[in-house]
Design a protein around this motif. Sequence first.
Motif, PDB file in Angstrom:
ATOM      1  N   THR A 330     110.339  20.975  58.298  1.00  0.00           N
ATOM      2  CA  THR A 330     110.063  21.892  57.184  1.00  0.00           C
ATOM      3  C   THR A 330     109.633  23.286  57.607  1.00  0.00           C
ATOM      4  O   THR A 330     109.709  24.220  56.805  1.00  0.00           O
ATOM      5  N   GLY A 331     109.147  23.440  58.833  1.00  0.00           N
ATOM      6  CA  GLY A 331     108.601  24.733  59.236  1.00  0.00           C
ATOM      7  C   GLY A 331     107.256  25.025  58.604  1.00  0.00           C
ATOM      8  O   GLY A 331     106.866  26.189  58.470  1.00  0.00           O
ATOM      9  N   LEU A 332     106.518  23.976  58.210  1.00  0.00           N
ATOM     10  CA  LEU A 332     105.203  24.124  57.596  1.00  0.00           C
ATOM     11  C   LEU A 332     104.118  23.647  58.554  1.00  0.00           C
ATOM     12  O   LEU A 332     104.377  22.855  59.465  1.00  0.00           O
ATOM     13  N   ASN A 333     102.898  24.124  58.339  1.00  0.00           N
ATOM     14  CA  ASN A 333     101.752  23.710  59.147  1.00  0.00           C
ATOM     15  C   ASN A 333     100.718  23.076  58.222  1.00  0.00           C
ATOM     16  O   ASN A 333     100.088  23.759  57.415  1.00  0.00           O
ATOM     17  N   PHE A 334     100.547  21.758  58.326  1.00  0.00           N
ATOM     18  CA  PHE A 334      99.665  21.019  57.436  1.00  0.00           C
ATOM     19  C   PHE A 334      98.270  20.842  58.051  1.00  0.00           C
ATOM     20  O   PHE A 334      98.113  20.809  59.276  1.00  0.00           O
ATOM     21  N   PHE A 335      97.282  20.726  57.188  1.00  0.00           N
ATOM     22  CA  PHE A 335      95.920  20.279  57.518  1.00  0.00           C
ATOM     23  C   PHE A 335      95.262  21.120  58.620  1.00  0.00           C
ATOM     24  O   PHE A 335      94.554  20.611  59.484  1.00  0.00           O
ATOM     25  N   SER A 336      95.502  22.423  58.594  1.00  0.00           N
ATOM     26  CA  SER A 336      94.959  23.296  59.642  1.00  0.00           C
ATOM     27  C   SER A 336      93.456  23.492  59.516  1.00  0.00           C
ATOM     28  O   SER A 336      92.832  24.016  60.436  1.00  0.00           O
ATOM     29  N   VAL A 337      92.866  23.084  58.386  1.00  0.00           N
ATOM     30  CA  VAL A 337      91.415  23.195  58.221  1.00  0.00           C
ATOM     31  C   VAL A 337      90.682  22.187  59.113  1.00  0.00           C
ATOM     32  O   VAL A 337      89.531  22.397  59.481  1.00  0.00           O
ATOM     33  N   LEU A 338      91.348  21.102  59.476  1.00  0.00           N
ATOM     34  CA  LEU A 338      90.733  20.105  60.345  1.00  0.00           C
ATOM     35  C   LEU A 338      90.396  20.706  61.708  1.00  0.00           C
ATOM     36  O   LEU A 338      91.092  21.620  62.173  1.00  0.00           O
ATOM     37  N   PRO A 339      89.375  20.205  62.374  1.00  0.00           N
ATOM     38  CA  PRO A 339      89.164  20.598  63.776  1.00  0.00           C
ATOM     39  C   PRO A 339      90.418  20.316  64.584  1.00  0.00           C
ATOM     40  O   PRO A 339      91.123  19.332  64.348  1.00  0.00           O
ATOM     41  N   ASP A 340      90.735  21.173  65.542  1.00  0.00           N
ATOM     42  CA  ASP A 340      91.997  21.097  66.263  1.00  0.00           C
ATOM     43  C   ASP A 340      92.251  19.729  66.889  1.00  0.00           C
ATOM     44  O   ASP A 340      93.370  19.210  66.857  1.00  0.00           O
ATOM     45  N   GLU A 341      91.195  19.134  67.475  1.00  0.00           N
ATOM     46  CA  GLU A 341      91.376  17.852  68.159  1.00  0.00           C
ATOM     47  C   GLU A 341      91.746  16.749  67.172  1.00  0.00           C
ATOM     48  O   GLU A 341      92.613  15.917  67.449  1.00  0.00           O
ATOM     49  N   ILE A 342      91.098  16.756  66.002  1.00  0.00           N
ATOM     50  CA  ILE A 342      91.393  15.739  64.997  1.00  0.00           C
ATOM     51  C   ILE A 342      92.774  15.987  64.403  1.00  0.00           C
ATOM     52  O   ILE A 342      93.554  15.048  64.194  1.00  0.00           O
ATOM     53  N   GLU A 343      93.099  17.256  64.115  1.00  0.00           N
ATOM     54  CA  GLU A 343      94.415  17.581  63.554  1.00  0.00           C
ATOM     55  C   GLU A 343      95.526  17.124  64.487  1.00  0.00           C
ATOM     56  O   GLU A 343      96.507  16.496  64.050  1.00  0.00           O
ATOM     57  N   GLU A 344      95.379  17.402  65.771  1.00  0.00           N
ATOM     58  CA  GLU A 344      96.409  17.016  66.732  1.00  0.00           C
ATOM     59  C   GLU A 344      96.574  15.504  66.775  1.00  0.00           C
ATOM     60  O   GLU A 344      97.701  14.989  66.801  1.00  0.00           O
ATOM     61  N   PHE A 345      95.462  14.792  66.740  1.00  0.00           N
ATOM     62  CA  PHE A 345      95.532  13.339  66.868  1.00  0.00           C
ATOM     63  C   PHE A 345      96.157  12.677  65.640  1.00  0.00           C
ATOM     64  O   PHE A 345      97.035  11.818  65.757  1.00  0.00           O
ATOM     65  N   VAL A 346      95.724  13.067  64.437  1.00  0.00           N
ATOM     66  CA  VAL A 346      96.230  12.390  63.241  1.00  0.00           C
ATOM     67  C   VAL A 346      97.684  12.745  62.954  1.00  0.00           C
ATOM     68  O   VAL A 346      98.385  11.978  62.280  1.00  0.00           O
TER      69      VAL A 346
END
Length: 357
Positions: A330-346
Motif C-alpha cells: 500500500t505504501g502506507l506506514n501504520f502504527f508509528s505512534v508505537l515505540p520503534d522496538e514494539i512497532e518493528e516486532f508486531v
Amino acid sequence: MAKKQPVKRTKRQTTRRKTKRGQTTIFRRIGSVFLCIFLVFLMAAGIYCYIYPECPRKWTEELQEFIHAKGNHEQRQAKTSSSALPSSSETPSPEKSLSETSSADGSQTEYAENNKPPGKGSYTLPTAGYNELEFTYLRQTRHEQLIRHTGFTVSYNEHWRLPNWVGYELTREKTGGKAKRQSRFLKDPHVKGVCAIHGDYTKSGYDRGHMAAAADMAWSELSMKESFYLSNVCPQHPDLNRRKWKELEDKVRDWAVADSAIIIVCGPVVADRCETIGKNRISVPYQFFKVILSPYTDPPRAIGFLFDNQRATGDLINYAVTVDSVERVTGLNFFSVLPDEIEEFVEKAFDASAWGI
C-alpha cells in the motif's frame, strides 16, 4: 554548344553499382522488419498494461521490496548483536525467516511459528494509553484530505473518489451499541472537491462496501450516520463484501471484546490505471487491506489481511499477512505512534493461534 556526351561505364563498374544498390535494399528491408517487430512488441506491451494495469505496479513493488530487503540485510550485518526489545530477556533473531504456507488460491501467507512473542511481562504497557494510533502516514505522494468524523478518521483521495485509508479505535463498550442502521448512503459534506454520490454505484455490479463497519459505529446515532458517508465507501465485489469482508468485521468485534480495545485501519489498493464507475468516475480497487493492532495485550500483537476484489472463499488464514507486507503493497506506514522496538516486532510477524484463525 557541344552536346554533353554520356559517361560510359565499363561492365565491371556497372556490376559493382548494381551490387551496392542490392546490398542497400537488403539492409533497408532488414531494418524495416526489425522496426515492425519492435513496433508490434511495443503495441502488445501497451495493450497488456492497459488490460492488466496492476502488473507494472506489482513488478515495481517487487523490485522495491528486493532493494528494501537487501538494504535491511546490510544494516543488520552492520549492527551489533546488543539490540533488543525493551525489557525482554530473550530477543527473537531479526534474521529468522517467517514460515510460509500456500493458501487455497495460491497466495502466500506469512505467520510466526517459531518466532512467537515473548511471554507476559516482557513489555511495559502505557498507563494512560496511546493517542491517535490509527493515524497512518503516506509514504508516497498522493492526494489526501484528512477528515475526522465522530467515530473514525478518513484520509480522502479526491483523485480516486475513495479513501486512502480509514482508521478508528474499537473498544469493548462500543461493540454493544444499538443505533439503528441507516438505509441510504450520503455524500460526505466535509469533502472538499469531488465526492461520490449514491447513484454512482447504481447498477455498477459493485456493492457499496464500508471501510469503517457500520456495526462498529452503532454506539452513536451520529457515528452510524457518518459511516454511511461515501467517503467511507469503496466499490467492492458482492461476494467479497457479503462474505469474507463481513466475516472479518465480525471477528474484529470479537477481538475488541476479548482485548478491551483494538485499532483498525483499512482501505483500498488502487492501480495507476483502473476501471471507474458512475458519473463521478469512482476508481475500482483491485485489492483491499485491513490491519488490526491489539496494543494493550501483554505482549501487544498485530495482524494484516489482503483481499483481491473478487469472490473470496476459504478460511481467513488464507488472507492473513504481516503488517509489513501490507505496508509494502500500500505504501502506507501504520502504527508509528508505537515505540520503534514494539512497532518493528508486531509488524514483522503474527501468531495465527493468538488471533484464533
